[in-house]
Design a protein around this motif. Structure first.
Motif, PDB file in Angstrom:
ATOM      1  N   THR A 160       0.297  -1.270   0.267  1.00  0.00           N
ATOM      2  CA  THR A 160      -0.358   0.137   0.010  1.00  0.00           C
ATOM      3  C   THR A 160       0.513   0.897   0.005  1.00  0.00           C
ATOM      4  O   THR A 160       2.339   1.270   0.107  1.00  0.00           O
ATOM      5  N   GLU A 162       0.901   4.976   1.354  1.00  0.00           N
ATOM      6  CA  GLU A 162       0.439   6.141   2.677  1.00  0.00           C
ATOM      7  C   GLU A 162       0.838   7.284   3.064  1.00  0.00           C
ATOM      8  O   GLU A 162       2.166   7.738   2.623  1.00  0.00           O
ATOM      9  N   ALA A 232       2.822   9.068  10.072  1.00  0.00           N
ATOM     10  CA  ALA A 232       1.812   8.732   9.336  1.00  0.00           C
ATOM     11  C   ALA A 232       0.662   9.082  10.024  1.00  0.00           C
ATOM     12  O   ALA A 232       0.864   9.274  11.382  1.00  0.00           O
ATOM     13  N   ARG A 254       3.279  10.615  -0.269  1.00  0.00           N
ATOM     14  CA  ARG A 254       2.573   9.501  -0.421  1.00  0.00           C
ATOM     15  C   ARG A 254       3.904   7.973  -0.819  1.00  0.00           C
ATOM     16  O   ARG A 254       4.870   8.324  -1.168  1.00  0.00           O
ATOM     17  N   VAL A 283      -4.251   1.056   6.762  1.00  0.00           N
ATOM     18  CA  VAL A 283      -4.377   2.797   6.038  1.00  0.00           C
ATOM     19  C   VAL A 283      -4.856   2.985   5.012  1.00  0.00           C
ATOM     20  O   VAL A 283      -5.592   4.502   5.173  1.00  0.00           O
TER      21      VAL A 283
END
Length: 285
Positions: A160, A162, A232, A254, A283
């Protein structure tokens, strides 16, 4: 004539939907398609003669019968795993390294989900920086690492991405004319390096005010009002404030979360697929 036994794959699909709250994430955890998961659930519902999951365009929730079936379904799969383990003998061990910038407050729940995927799997987890974990993986000290992208290294599977921000305590104010006080992790830390480089390019004077041995220590320094940290949002307690726009700080990109593993099949891979799907959910959430 005896009734047909329950399809264990269908029971597992139901449990993944119940645990992850999503057909999409259940499919990711089982390394299959959403259509296949839906078909497995339908077959299970047809076999039981009742609806287990209520579907709406935005939400997936268990029916009353589905909620009542969860514990029995989990016990059924655990009994199946115990039977296999008794025949197979020794428990399989899976050693995982997770970056401190990735682990987050959800880690206990994510480990629980991985254990639910395979209760007989012996899981060993090490928390450290990406810069420490990747060499350990290359030395074959770890089967798998889940890390931030580190120093331009681009191999591995992207789980992913984040978002990051410049966070400070509520009410914290930057003193005019002073360098930006920055709380960071100790070297080697890719996020620390990225933050410093972005500030330098933007011409923002800064100084390290706190160096922590883990993200929890950096978060504590931020919430104590020592300064700002690149983190984050899910790493911070409620109330932390993103001060990037107010202070004119450069946008943070990101950052990808990467899975490096030598586990390609079997029970360990299934557990990793469940963990990866859970991370995506954490996330996105």
């Amino acid at each position: 004539m005896a009734e047909r036994p329950l399809d264990l794959d269908a029971v597992q699909a139901f449990l993944r939907i119940a645990e992850l709250g999503s057909f999409t994430r259940a499919a990711e955890a089982m390394r299959t398609t959403q259509a296949a998961v839906s078909l497995k659930l339908k077959r299970l519902e047809d076999r039981l003669g009742c609806r287990l999951v209520e579907r709406t365009p935005r939400h997936v929730q268990l029916s009353a019968r589905g909620a009542a079936f969860v514990d029995q379904a989990r016990e059924l799969l655990e009994a199946h795993d115990r039977a296999l383990a008794a025949v197979a003998g020794a428990r399989q061990r899976l050693t995982i390294g997770i970056s401190d910038h990735v682990a987050g407050p959800e880690l206990p729940a994510l480990v629980a989900r991985m254990n639910a995927q395979d209760p007989q799997l012996l899981i060993e987890i090490r928390i450290a920086s990406s810069g420490d974990l990747l060499p350990a993986f290359d030395r074959r000290e770890l089967d798998t690492v889940i890390v931030r992208q580190h120093l331009g290294r681009c191999d591995g599977e992207v789980i992913t991405e984040e978002k990051f921000g410049w966070f400070a305590a509520p009410g914290w104010q930057h003193r005019a004319g002073e360098p930006l006080p920055l709380a960071t992790l100790a070297e080697p830390c890719g996020v620390r390096m990225m933050a410093g480089q972005l500030l330098d390019r933007a011409g923002v004077p800064w100084m390290e005010i706190f160096v922590g041995g883990g993200v929890a220590a950096v978060v504590a320094a931020v919430m104590a009002g020592l300064g700002v940290a690149a983190l984050a949002p899910r790493m911070l307690p409620f109330g932390a404030v993103d001060v990037g726009s107010r202070l004119g700080l450069p946008d943070l990109p990101r950052l990808p979360v990467l899975l490096h593993t030598r586990v390609r099949d079997g029970r360990g891979r299934d557990a990793l697929a469940a963990l990866s799907a859970a991370y995506r959910g954490a996330v996105r959430g």
